[in-house]
Enzyme design. Sequence first.
Site: not given
Length: 106
Positions: A33, A30
């Site tokens: 993230c 991600c």
Amino acid sequence: MELIINNDNFQNEILQSEIPVLVDFYADWCGPCNMMAPILSSLANDFEGRLKVGKCNIETEMELANQYNVMSIPTLIIFKDGMPADTLVGALSKSELVGRLNLILG
């Protein structure tokens, strides 16, 4: 220092913690993230002794992610007294996070 949160230590590290805990539900692939990682690491140092910061990989800990209705990542849940006190979804700036944390930490 950031904790690695999993099903084995969740009860002890989060639900029974004497101080609030910020848990980052993330995945390695991600992009947002990964953008949040240095911010969370910095917060772990800035709030040491007042807040624990943990990371929970949704791919290996799907049960925890489902239990807390994590639908998008990153999802940050701030636990206080063993209960979710705030949930933040998406990448945030450090100042936004500090503002939310200060409201909860007092």
